[in-house]
Design an enzyme around this catalytic site. Sequence first.
Site, PDB file in Angstrom:
ATOM      1  N   ASP A   1       0.843  -1.202   0.000  1.00 18.67           N
ATOM      2  CA  ASP A   1       0.000   0.000   0.000  1.00 18.67           C
ATOM      3  C   ASP A   1       0.877   1.251   0.000  1.00 18.67           C
ATOM      4  O   ASP A   1       0.375   2.375  -0.093  1.00 18.67           O
ATOM      5  CB  ASP A   1      -1.010  -0.004   1.150  1.00 18.67           C
ATOM      6  CG  ASP A   1      -0.355  -0.111   2.518  1.00 18.67           C
ATOM      7  OD1 ASP A   1       0.883  -0.262   2.582  1.00 18.67           O
ATOM      8  OD2 ASP A   1      -1.070  -0.045   3.532  1.00 18.67           O
ATOM      9  N   SER A   2       2.204   1.055   0.054  1.00 12.73           N
ATOM     10  CA  SER A   2       3.136   2.166  -0.168  1.00 12.73           C
ATOM     11  C   SER A   2       2.917   2.767  -1.554  1.00 12.73           C
ATOM     12  O   SER A   2       3.376   3.870  -1.845  1.00 12.73           O
ATOM     13  CB  SER A   2       4.588   1.693  -0.016  1.00 12.73           C
ATOM     14  OG  SER A   2       4.804   0.513  -0.765  1.00 12.73           O
ATOM     15  N   ASP A   9      -0.929  -6.066  -0.233  1.00 16.14           N
ATOM     16  CA  ASP A   9      -1.384  -5.436   1.008  1.00 16.14           C
ATOM     17  C   ASP A   9      -2.893  -5.243   0.990  1.00 16.14           C
ATOM     18  O   ASP A   9      -3.445  -4.720   0.017  1.00 16.14           O
ATOM     19  CB  ASP A   9      -0.746  -4.039   1.146  1.00 16.14           C
ATOM     20  CG  ASP A   9       0.445  -4.046   2.065  1.00 16.14           C
ATOM     21  OD1 ASP A   9       0.527  -4.923   2.955  1.00 16.14           O
ATOM     22  OD2 ASP A   9       1.311  -3.162   1.906  1.00 16.14           O
ATOM     23  N   LYS A  49      -1.266  -9.392   2.876  1.00 23.43           N
ATOM     24  CA  LYS A  49      -0.567  -8.908   4.083  1.00 23.43           C
ATOM     25  C   LYS A  49      -1.494  -7.933   4.801  1.00 23.43           C
ATOM     26  O   LYS A  49      -2.153  -7.122   4.170  1.00 23.43           O
ATOM     27  CB  LYS A  49       0.749  -8.225   3.706  1.00 23.43           C
ATOM     28  CG  LYS A  49       1.465  -7.595   4.913  1.00 23.43           C
ATOM     29  CD  LYS A  49       2.924  -7.298   4.625  1.00 23.43           C
ATOM     30  CE  LYS A  49       3.184  -5.996   3.899  1.00 23.43           C
ATOM     31  NZ  LYS A  49       2.716  -4.781   4.621  1.00 23.43           N
ATOM     32  N   GLU A  82      -1.756  -5.500   8.664  1.00 28.01           N
ATOM     33  CA  GLU A  82      -0.943  -4.927   9.746  1.00 28.01           C
ATOM     34  C   GLU A  82      -1.576  -5.161  11.114  1.00 28.01           C
ATOM     35  O   GLU A  82      -2.791  -5.035  11.279  1.00 28.01           O
ATOM     36  CB  GLU A  82      -0.778  -3.419   9.522  1.00 28.01           C
ATOM     37  CG  GLU A  82      -0.013  -3.103   8.248  1.00 28.01           C
ATOM     38  CD  GLU A  82       0.214  -1.608   8.047  1.00 28.01           C
ATOM     39  OE1 GLU A  82      -0.101  -0.806   8.956  1.00 28.01           O
ATOM     40  OE2 GLU A  82       0.718  -1.249   6.970  1.00 28.01           O
ATOM     41  N   GLU A 111       8.989  -4.232  10.672  1.00 28.35           N
ATOM     42  CA  GLU A 111       9.423  -2.935  10.137  1.00 28.35           C
ATOM     43  C   GLU A 111       9.950  -2.040  11.256  1.00 28.35           C
ATOM     44  O   GLU A 111       9.271  -1.825  12.280  1.00 28.35           O
ATOM     45  CB  GLU A 111       8.240  -2.248   9.418  1.00 28.35           C
ATOM     46  CG  GLU A 111       8.645  -0.897   8.826  1.00 28.35           C
ATOM     47  CD  GLU A 111       7.671  -0.344   7.796  1.00 28.35           C
ATOM     48  OE1 GLU A 111       6.700  -1.025   7.426  1.00 28.35           O
ATOM     49  OE2 GLU A 111       7.901   0.791   7.350  1.00 28.35           O
TER      50      GLU A 111
END
Length: 262
Positions: free
Chosen positions: A42-43, A81, A110, A112, A179
Amino acid sequence: MNINQLIQQKAENKKLSMLTCYDYSTAKLINQSNIEMVLVGDSAAMVMHGHNSTLPINIDTMAIHVASVAKGAPDKFIVADLPFMSYRKSLSENITAVEILIKAGAHAVKLEGVNGNIELIQHIVNSGVPVMGHLGLTPQAVNVLGGYRIQGKKKQAKIQIINDVKLLQDAGCFSVVLECIPKDLARQVTEAVDIITIGIGAGNDVDGQVLVIQDMLGICSDFKPKFVRRYLDAEKLFLQAFNAYDADVKEQNFPNNQESYS
Ligand code: KIV
């Protein structure tokens, strides 16, 4: 590359490499490389769309990036993501978000954090989709964390991350991104579980590394955190090429006769 090959590679103590990617042409290049995994992160919200956080990207935009990468890198293991809030709704909506990314071509998703995600992770895994967790600096929680800064420095935070990774493993995650945490903590986390640990800003005592492709190619020179290594000065090379083209156009050197139809 499939999940069994990744697990086997960890079992043989061979490190894994992962890069983010968001488009077809770059994915084609990665497909020719030795890199095992591609993260459609999602970056993309920041490096592809110019937002100042990962929060604005939605599932439909992520699916477009995933589909482009899947076409370009058919030999790689592609993780996508789940974007901000797409997995914090009803189980049915969350699973629809997973379905969209997998149908677009991802092999795994993925997400978070841990709190409130365990049941969902179990449901996704039981539905036949591998899940990668993400601990430490979780960019979707930037407004709670108060910025993009190192996590897990205090004793309680360290214990929390080690407990959380065990919960992710028990829920069925095959891997976790760590991270921006201290190198020692990343080592302890890796020793505490059997799942594949992928670090970014977490030192090298993990099972593999991930970097944002723009950072490692030096495309966005205004962003250079300590943990990024630049493998190319793409900004300089791109600018040289753009200005050479501009000069050729202005001097009528481009196109020449060979580059023109008679
Ligand atoms: O979105 C992303 O690029 C990521 C990496 C920083 C791990 O989640």
